[in-house]
Scaffold this motif. Structure first.
Motif, PDB file in Angstrom:
ATOM      1  N   VAL A 169      -7.529   1.861  -3.585  1.00  0.00           N
ATOM      2  CA  VAL A 169      -8.898   1.735  -4.102  1.00  0.00           C
ATOM      3  C   VAL A 169      -9.259   0.263  -4.295  1.00  0.00           C
ATOM      4  N   ALA A 170      -8.320  -0.503  -4.863  1.00  0.00           N
ATOM      5  CA  ALA A 170      -8.579  -1.926  -5.077  1.00  0.00           C
ATOM      6  C   ALA A 170      -8.758  -2.651  -3.745  1.00  0.00           C
ATOM      7  N   THR A 171      -7.981  -2.263  -2.732  1.00  0.00           N
ATOM      8  CA  THR A 171      -8.106  -2.885  -1.414  1.00  0.00           C
ATOM      9  C   THR A 171      -9.479  -2.624  -0.814  1.00  0.00           C
ATOM     10  N   VAL A 172      -9.936  -1.376  -0.932  1.00  0.00           N
ATOM     11  CA  VAL A 172     -11.258  -1.038  -0.403  1.00  0.00           C
ATOM     12  C   VAL A 172     -12.345  -1.842  -1.114  1.00  0.00           C
ATOM     13  N   VAL A 173     -12.223  -1.949  -2.429  1.00  0.00           N
ATOM     14  CA  VAL A 173     -13.220  -2.714  -3.184  1.00  0.00           C
ATOM     15  C   VAL A 173     -13.217  -4.172  -2.734  1.00  0.00           C
ATOM     16  N   LEU A 174     -12.019  -4.730  -2.573  1.00  0.00           N
ATOM     17  CA  LEU A 174     -11.921  -6.133  -2.161  1.00  0.00           C
ATOM     18  C   LEU A 174     -12.501  -6.356  -0.770  1.00  0.00           C
ATOM     19  N   LEU A 175     -12.382  -5.365   0.099  1.00  0.00           N
ATOM     20  CA  LEU A 175     -12.953  -5.501   1.438  1.00  0.00           C
ATOM     21  C   LEU A 175     -14.460  -5.713   1.387  1.00  0.00           C
ATOM     22  N   PHE A 176     -15.120  -5.037   0.448  1.00  0.00           N
ATOM     23  CA  PHE A 176     -16.581  -5.065   0.418  1.00  0.00           C
ATOM     24  C   PHE A 176     -17.148  -6.117  -0.525  1.00  0.00           C
ATOM     25  N   VAL A 177     -16.301  -6.730  -1.353  1.00  0.00           N
ATOM     26  CA  VAL A 177     -16.806  -7.722  -2.307  1.00  0.00           C
ATOM     27  C   VAL A 177     -17.510  -8.888  -1.620  1.00  0.00           C
ATOM     28  N   LEU A 198       0.810  -1.218   0.000  1.00  0.00           N
ATOM     29  CA  LEU A 198       0.000   0.000   0.000  1.00  0.00           C
ATOM     30  C   LEU A 198       0.846   1.272   0.000  1.00  0.00           C
ATOM     31  N   THR A 199       2.157   1.136  -0.119  1.00  0.00           N
ATOM     32  CA  THR A 199       3.027   2.317  -0.037  1.00  0.00           C
ATOM     33  C   THR A 199       3.877   2.512  -1.283  1.00  0.00           C
ATOM     34  N   GLY A 200       3.676   1.725  -2.315  1.00  0.00           N
ATOM     35  CA  GLY A 200       4.484   1.827  -3.517  1.00  0.00           C
ATOM     36  C   GLY A 200       4.100   3.010  -4.386  1.00  0.00           C
ATOM     37  N   PRO A 201       4.673   3.107  -5.575  1.00  0.00           N
ATOM     38  CA  PRO A 201       4.381   4.234  -6.472  1.00  0.00           C
ATOM     39  C   PRO A 201       2.937   4.255  -6.965  1.00  0.00           C
ATOM     40  N   ARG A 202       2.295   3.097  -6.975  1.00  0.00           N
ATOM     41  CA  ARG A 202       0.883   3.027  -7.404  1.00  0.00           C
ATOM     42  C   ARG A 202      -0.031   2.906  -6.185  1.00  0.00           C
ATOM     43  N   ARG A 203       0.280   3.698  -5.172  1.00  0.00           N
ATOM     44  CA  ARG A 203      -0.411   3.592  -3.894  1.00  0.00           C
ATOM     45  C   ARG A 203      -1.908   3.826  -4.027  1.00  0.00           C
ATOM     46  N   ARG A 204      -2.317   4.874  -4.742  1.00  0.00           N
ATOM     47  CA  ARG A 204      -3.738   5.208  -4.815  1.00  0.00           C
ATOM     48  C   ARG A 204      -4.569   4.106  -5.475  1.00  0.00           C
ATOM     49  N   PRO A 205      -4.169   3.599  -6.668  1.00  0.00           N
ATOM     50  CA  PRO A 205      -4.969   2.507  -7.245  1.00  0.00           C
ATOM     51  C   PRO A 205      -5.020   1.269  -6.365  1.00  0.00           C
ATOM     52  N   VAL A 206      -3.910   0.981  -5.677  1.00  0.00           N
ATOM     53  CA  VAL A 206      -3.901  -0.196  -4.811  1.00  0.00           C
ATOM     54  C   VAL A 206      -4.828   0.009  -3.621  1.00  0.00           C
TER      55      VAL A 206
END
Length: 571
Positions: free
Chosen positions: A439-447, A429-437
């Motif tokens: 967002v994807a994490t939040v989506v996966l939480l609710f799936v 969650l801290t890499g260069p693509r932090r924001r998309p990751v």
């Protein structure tokens, strides 16, 4: 011609209250009108002393409205805030004096207190006679029965014991709950900053719905009152690593609240997670963990002290009793997603997935709160209730009973309190693509919760039902004495349905099986004869009234429904 410069001075003069303070006091004052007329009407018929007292309250409301808009000092307006509070408390007590018999929660709590005094078991004991001929609603279960047992933690009956002299109905329980609501209101009023105090009066007593729940005898009101001192300025609990006497008292209140009603269990993890995050940002991980452990230790100790007698004397029944709301299999009810299955489709063969969706959503919300506590910290007292929107029991009481805590957090736990709170950020969650990751994490939480909800909603009713005969009353064709159904099980699993007719929201009592098989085999067809629970069913006079035939089964949990027209049906 240029405009005149603005006067930088306060137009009301130094020491004058802020305009929003006036408006808040006025709104709280206006809120006291809600429901007061019906209480006065009831009192004027049988209790003239109470009617006179309510009339004095009317005068207080009117005079306060005038003074709120005319006083010039903040101190004077603060005194009017106190007058609004006193008026609200007086009206709440008058309403209780007129309506104190309580609902199902009140009579069950009072009976539990009586059994406790008599040395009998409290949990797992059905008391059906409490509801015979009283008009008090009962909770139907999908297994075809009704829940007549006490299914809450034991604090409410313990508090009701000294008040058993009030009567044989639910009066002792409703007195405890009304007293707890008033105590909680006064506590919140006192703990809030002066300009916000009338908001406490409005949220707790002004709208009328919390007072109604207290007069029903709902134990969650006790839990609410105990949570108020916990939630006010909750991010400051343990500041500097010191819990202190105040912190210990708040932890004790948290434990007592968890011993009052199960709703408090859902908000507790959010508060503890938030305290840990704030303190870890201040003190570091080890010190924050030790502090939270001390809070949990105090809370658990108080909880155990309240529950010890029941753990020792009836451990198995006690455990089943406090877990009952999660295991009782109550029928679908509420204003949440279950309405799709109840009213907009003909049922579902996967209604257990509503419960799965609710629990998965609660876990996802807690994880989301931990990940984004700096932004979501102020909503720790609001987020937990979102999970109930997907539950099989999603009635609005689960949302609104804790709304004063929303106010307490809004005023005393602003975003600034969480600026340095710790937020877990794993490497991915801290890499260069932090924001998309993220967002994807939040989506996966609710799936998982969304998939479970979709499974529940998209289920099909397993039974097809057709009315083949009606036996009507000899005196009136609008009264049904018996009904014969042709029932087809479209699935492969045998089902044991329990039938009812409803003419509105909620559930009517189950009809009695007179003739025919109780269990219908897979892909089987059966003819069953049913009788109304009280021997008669009156067909509504309005042709537009929706009559819904419903059949619940417990294993697996299913609902099959269809609209029926009884007028003109063969008989």
């Amino acid at each position: 011609m240029s405009a005149a410069p603005e006067d930088p001075r306060d137009p009301e003069g130094p020491g004058a209250p802020a305009p929003w303070h006036r408006v808040l006091t006025l709104l709280a004052d206006i809120g006291l009108f809600i429901g007061t007329r019906s209480v006065w009407t009831q009192a004027a018929t049988h209790h003239l002393v109470l009617a006179a007292l309510i009339s004095v309250c009317y005068a207080s409301i009117l005079v306060t409205g005038v003074l709120t808009l005319t006083v010039r000092r903040t101190r004077s307006l603060a005194r009017l805030d106190l007058l609004v509070l006193v008026t609200a408390v007086t009206l709440a007590l008058c309403a209780w004096a007129l309506n104190h018999n309580g609902g199902d929660e009140g009579v069950l709590t009072t009976q539990a207190a009586r059994e406790l005094v008599a040395g009998h078991a409290v949990y797992g004991q059905p008391w059906p006679w409490l509801f015979n001929g009283t008009g008090i609603a009962v909770t139907p279960t999908i297994g075809g029965g009704y829940d007549y047992t006490y299914g809450y933690p034991p604090l409410a009956p313990l508090l009701a014991v000294p008040l058993l002299w009030l009567g044989h109905s639910g009066a002792p329980a409703t007195a405890v709950c009304t007293g707890a609501l008033i105590a909680g209101t006064v506590t919140l009023w006192r703990m809030l900053p002066v300009p916000w105090r009338s908001a406490a009066t409005l949220a707790c007593l002004g709208f009328g719905f919390l007072s109604t729940y207290a007069r029903v005898g709902y134990p969650a009101v006790i839990g609410l009152a105990l949570l108020i001192p916990v939630v006010v300025r909750w991010p400051r609990i343990g500041a500097g690593g010191r819990l202190g006497a105040a912190g210990i008292a708040r932890a004790a209140c948290l434990g007592a609240a968890c011993a009052a009603q199960q709703l408090t269990w859902f908000v507790t993890p959010f508060l503890l997670a938030g305290i840990y995050a704030v303190r870890r940002g201040e003190l570091g991980g080890r010190a924050a963990a030790l502090l939270v452990l001390r809070i949990v230790g105090v809370a658990v100790t108080v909880w155990l002290l309240i529950n010890t007698y029941f753990i020792v004397s009836e451990s198995g029944r006690w455990l089943g009793g406090i877990a009952l709301p999660l295991t009782q299999g109550a029928v679908l009810h509420g204003q949440g997603l279950v309405d799709v299955t109840l009213y907009f489709t003909d049922g579902s063969d996967r209604i257990a997935w509503y419960s799965h969706a609710s629990m998965l959503l609660a876990a996802a919300l807690l994880a989301l709160f931990v990940l984004f506590v700096r932004r979501l910290g102020p909503v720790a007292t609001v987020l937990p209730w979102l999970a109930f929107f997907l539950a099989t029991r999603s009635q609005d009481g689960y949302y609104l009973l804790m709304t004063p805590l929303w106010l307490a957090a809004a005023v005393t736990a602003p975003l600034s309190e969480f600026e340095r709170a710790w937020q877990p950020r794993p490497a991915f969650l801290t890499g260069p693509r932090r924001r998309p990751v993220l967002v994807a994490t939040v989506v996966l939480l609710f799936v998982p919760a969304l998939v479970s909800a979709a499974l529940a909603v998209s289920g099909r009713p397993p039974l097809r039902m057709e009315i083949t005969a009606l036996r009507r009353s000899e005196r009136s064709a609008a009264v049904v004495r018996a009904m014969t159904l042709k029932v087809v099980n479209t699935g492969s699993a045998p089902l044991t349905p329990h039938y009812t007719l409803t003419t509105g929201q909620g559930m009517s009592r189950y009809w009695l099986l007179v003739r025919g098989p109780a269990t219908i085999p897979g892909h089987g067809t059966a003819s069953v004869e049913l009788r109304p629970p009280n021997g008669r069913f009156g067909i509504p006079a309005k042709p537009s009234t929706r009559i819904r035939l419903r059949a619940f089964t417990a294993d697996p949990q299913t609902l099959s429904s269809q609209d029926v027209k009884l007028r003109g049906t063969v008989g």
